[in-house]
Write a protein that holds these residues in place. Structure first.
Motif, PDB file in Angstrom:
ATOM      1  N   ARG A 100    -102.491 -46.044 -34.770  1.00  0.00           N
ATOM      2  CA  ARG A 100    -103.516 -45.089 -34.333  1.00  0.00           C
ATOM      3  C   ARG A 100    -103.052 -44.349 -33.093  1.00  0.00           C
ATOM      4  O   ARG A 100    -103.453 -43.235 -32.824  1.00  0.00           O
ATOM      5  CB  ARG A 100    -104.832 -45.821 -34.070  1.00  0.00           C
ATOM      6  N   CYS A 101    -102.210 -44.990 -32.296  1.00  0.00           N
ATOM      7  CA  CYS A 101    -101.581 -44.282 -31.176  1.00  0.00           C
ATOM      8  C   CYS A 101    -100.076 -44.347 -31.370  1.00  0.00           C
ATOM      9  O   CYS A 101     -99.488 -45.418 -31.363  1.00  0.00           O
ATOM     10  CB  CYS A 101    -101.969 -44.907 -29.839  1.00  0.00           C
ATOM     11  N   SER A 102     -99.485 -43.148 -31.550  1.00  0.00           N
ATOM     12  CA  SER A 102     -98.052 -43.139 -31.839  1.00  0.00           C
ATOM     13  C   SER A 102     -97.236 -43.368 -30.567  1.00  0.00           C
ATOM     14  O   SER A 102     -96.052 -43.669 -30.638  1.00  0.00           O
ATOM     15  CB  SER A 102     -97.667 -41.804 -32.472  1.00  0.00           C
ATOM     16  N   LYS A 103     -97.877 -43.237 -29.400  1.00  0.00           N
ATOM     17  CA  LYS A 103     -97.128 -43.422 -28.150  1.00  0.00           C
ATOM     18  C   LYS A 103     -96.880 -44.896 -27.867  1.00  0.00           C
ATOM     19  O   LYS A 103     -95.791 -45.297 -27.507  1.00  0.00           O
ATOM     20  CB  LYS A 103     -97.897 -42.806 -26.982  1.00  0.00           C
ATOM     21  N   CYS A 104     -97.922 -45.714 -27.975  1.00  0.00           N
ATOM     22  CA  CYS A 104     -97.777 -47.132 -27.601  1.00  0.00           C
ATOM     23  C   CYS A 104     -97.775 -48.034 -28.828  1.00  0.00           C
ATOM     24  O   CYS A 104     -97.683 -49.245 -28.698  1.00  0.00           O
ATOM     25  CB  CYS A 104     -98.885 -47.540 -26.638  1.00  0.00           C
ATOM     26  N   LEU A 105     -97.862 -47.457 -30.022  1.00  0.00           N
ATOM     27  CA  LEU A 105     -97.931 -48.219 -31.266  1.00  0.00           C
ATOM     28  C   LEU A 105     -99.007 -49.306 -31.197  1.00  0.00           C
ATOM     29  O   LEU A 105     -98.803 -50.452 -31.602  1.00  0.00           O
ATOM     30  CB  LEU A 105     -96.555 -48.831 -31.604  1.00  0.00           C
ATOM     31  N   LYS A 114     -99.384 -48.416 -18.517  1.00  0.00           N
ATOM     32  CA  LYS A 114    -100.484 -48.359 -19.474  1.00  0.00           C
ATOM     33  C   LYS A 114    -100.500 -47.000 -20.154  1.00  0.00           C
ATOM     34  O   LYS A 114    -100.301 -45.973 -19.526  1.00  0.00           O
ATOM     35  CB  LYS A 114    -101.803 -48.589 -18.749  1.00  0.00           C
ATOM     36  N   CYS A 115    -100.744 -47.026 -21.446  1.00  0.00           N
ATOM     37  CA  CYS A 115    -100.796 -45.796 -22.247  1.00  0.00           C
ATOM     38  C   CYS A 115    -102.110 -45.069 -21.966  1.00  0.00           C
ATOM     39  O   CYS A 115    -103.081 -45.663 -21.517  1.00  0.00           O
ATOM     40  CB  CYS A 115    -100.716 -46.175 -23.718  1.00  0.00           C
ATOM     41  N   ASN A 116    -102.124 -43.766 -22.260  1.00  0.00           N
ATOM     42  CA  ASN A 116    -103.362 -42.989 -22.103  1.00  0.00           C
ATOM     43  C   ASN A 116    -104.504 -43.552 -22.938  1.00  0.00           C
ATOM     44  O   ASN A 116    -105.667 -43.474 -22.543  1.00  0.00           O
ATOM     45  CB  ASN A 116    -103.130 -41.539 -22.522  1.00  0.00           C
ATOM     46  N   CYS A 117    -104.175 -44.109 -24.084  1.00  0.00           N
ATOM     47  CA  CYS A 117    -105.251 -44.612 -24.950  1.00  0.00           C
ATOM     48  C   CYS A 117    -105.879 -45.858 -24.318  1.00  0.00           C
ATOM     49  O   CYS A 117    -107.042 -46.166 -24.567  1.00  0.00           O
ATOM     50  CB  CYS A 117    -104.761 -44.871 -26.366  1.00  0.00           C
ATOM     51  N   TYR A 118    -105.141 -46.549 -23.471  1.00  0.00           N
ATOM     52  CA  TYR A 118    -105.710 -47.691 -22.735  1.00  0.00           C
ATOM     53  C   TYR A 118    -106.810 -47.174 -21.810  1.00  0.00           C
ATOM     54  O   TYR A 118    -107.896 -47.729 -21.724  1.00  0.00           O
ATOM     55  CB  TYR A 118    -104.617 -48.378 -21.915  1.00  0.00           C
TER      56      TYR A 118
HETATM   57 ZN    ZN Z   1    -101.483 -45.592 -26.780  1.00  0.00          ZN
END
Ligand code: ZN
Length: 327
Positions: A100-105, A114-118
């Protein structure tokens, strides 16, 4: 509140990964029934990939050659698999795990950060069931009523001109939020729209994915106590590292010795780390000066852009309007 949020977020990632891996299993089962040829190809690819990996451990005369042969066979099979999937109207990665998040898998981290989705998950968790959430829904720029500010020329600038210019600065602030290091101080009489405008800003910035935290100065002091006496590190992390901390109603907190010292240390540390703040207060500059020690006062004057709100109490105006509508 806000204890154990990291654990909750990590649990959420774990759940996402589990859901995606279950979904993949489902798709594979379907493919076994309906596209056996593709499943065969997948098995072949897996076998060849293993062979390729094992090459590193084997002494072989024609290693290079075997390596190239295996590689091109795999590429060809992959192409064949994709073609078959697309022909069937499916996505080429139908039989691969989805992230769902290709940056942090879906791990929450990119390297050590920490990823933006975090951050987005933190915002959602943080604002779940909070009163501020209701405030943001109620106070938005589209509901900002310039007509409540008088155009009277007895003041220069008129409250209307004044608020128009503040609004323009605030728009620019939001547009340049990523780059700016500016801190804002809203001051003026009660009921002239300071909290309203801070809340509009918070809503706008949250929508853009920034982590905005809202505290009245009194609840901030309570939080600082909690941090000091209960080692609430997670709370400190939120207050210190959020993208914007709004401190509403500065001056209404109990000014104990503890409050003065902790407030200064906290604001000072945030300034040193260039963590943005928006403070609003009903106090005048003179009141601020007499209420706080010189060192807090000089930080507020030196490190914040000052906006003076003027006008009559909008709450009284709105109530009068309501009465007229009813009468
Ligand atoms: Zn992420």
């Amino acid at each position: 509140m806000i204890r154990g949020y990291h654990f909750l977020i990590m649990e959420e990632y774990e759940k996402i990964r589990q859901e995606e891996s279950n979904a993949l299993l489902e798709r594979k089962r379907w493919a076994e029934q309906n596209m056996p040829r593709v499943v065969d190809i997948e098995k072949k690819i897996a076998r060849l990939s293993l062979e390729l990996a094992m090459l590193n451990f084997k002494q072989k005369d024609n290693r290079e050659e075997t390596f190239e042969r295996l590689k091109s066979e795999i590429i060809e099979l992959r192409g064949e698999k994709m073609e078959a999937l697309v022909e069937r109207g499916l996505s080429p990665d139908y039989l691969s795990i989805q992230h769902r998040c290709s940056k942090c898998l879906d791990t929450g981290y990119v390297g050590a950060s920490k990823c933006n989705c975090y951050k987005q998950k933190l915002v959602n968790l943080y604002y779940k069931n909070s009163d501020f959430n209701d405030m943001i829904k109620k106070y938005s720029f589209k509901d900002f009523r310039l007509d409540l500010y008088s155009n009277s020329s007895s003041e220069d600038p008129s409250p209307r001109k004044n608020i128009e210019s503040i609004l323009e600065s605030v728009y620019n602030y939001i547009q340049n939020f990523e780059k700016t290091e500016e801190n804002l101080l809203f001051y003026g009489n009660p009921g002239v729209g300071k909290t309203f405008l801070s809340t509009c800003m918070a809503g706008e910035l949250l929508n853009k994915g920034w982590f905005v935290v809202y505290r009245t100065s009194d609840s901030l002091i309570q939080n600082l106590k909690d941090i000091k006496f209960n080692d609430n590190d997670e709370l400190m992390d939120v207050l210190m590292n959020c993208d914007l901390l709004i401190i509403d109603d500065l001056g209404t907190e109990l000014t104990t010795e503890f409050a003065k010292v902790e407030l200064f240390n906290f604001i000072n540390t945030k300034l040193l780390r260039k963590k943005k703040m928006l403070i609003s207060t009903n106090l005048t500059i003179d009141n601020l000066k007499s209420k706080y020690q010189e060192r807090i006062f000089s930080r507020l004057m030196g490190d914040f852009t000052l906006y003076k709100f003027s006008g009559d109490d909008l709450r009284i105006k709105i109530n009068a309007e309501k009465r007229r509508a009813l009468g």
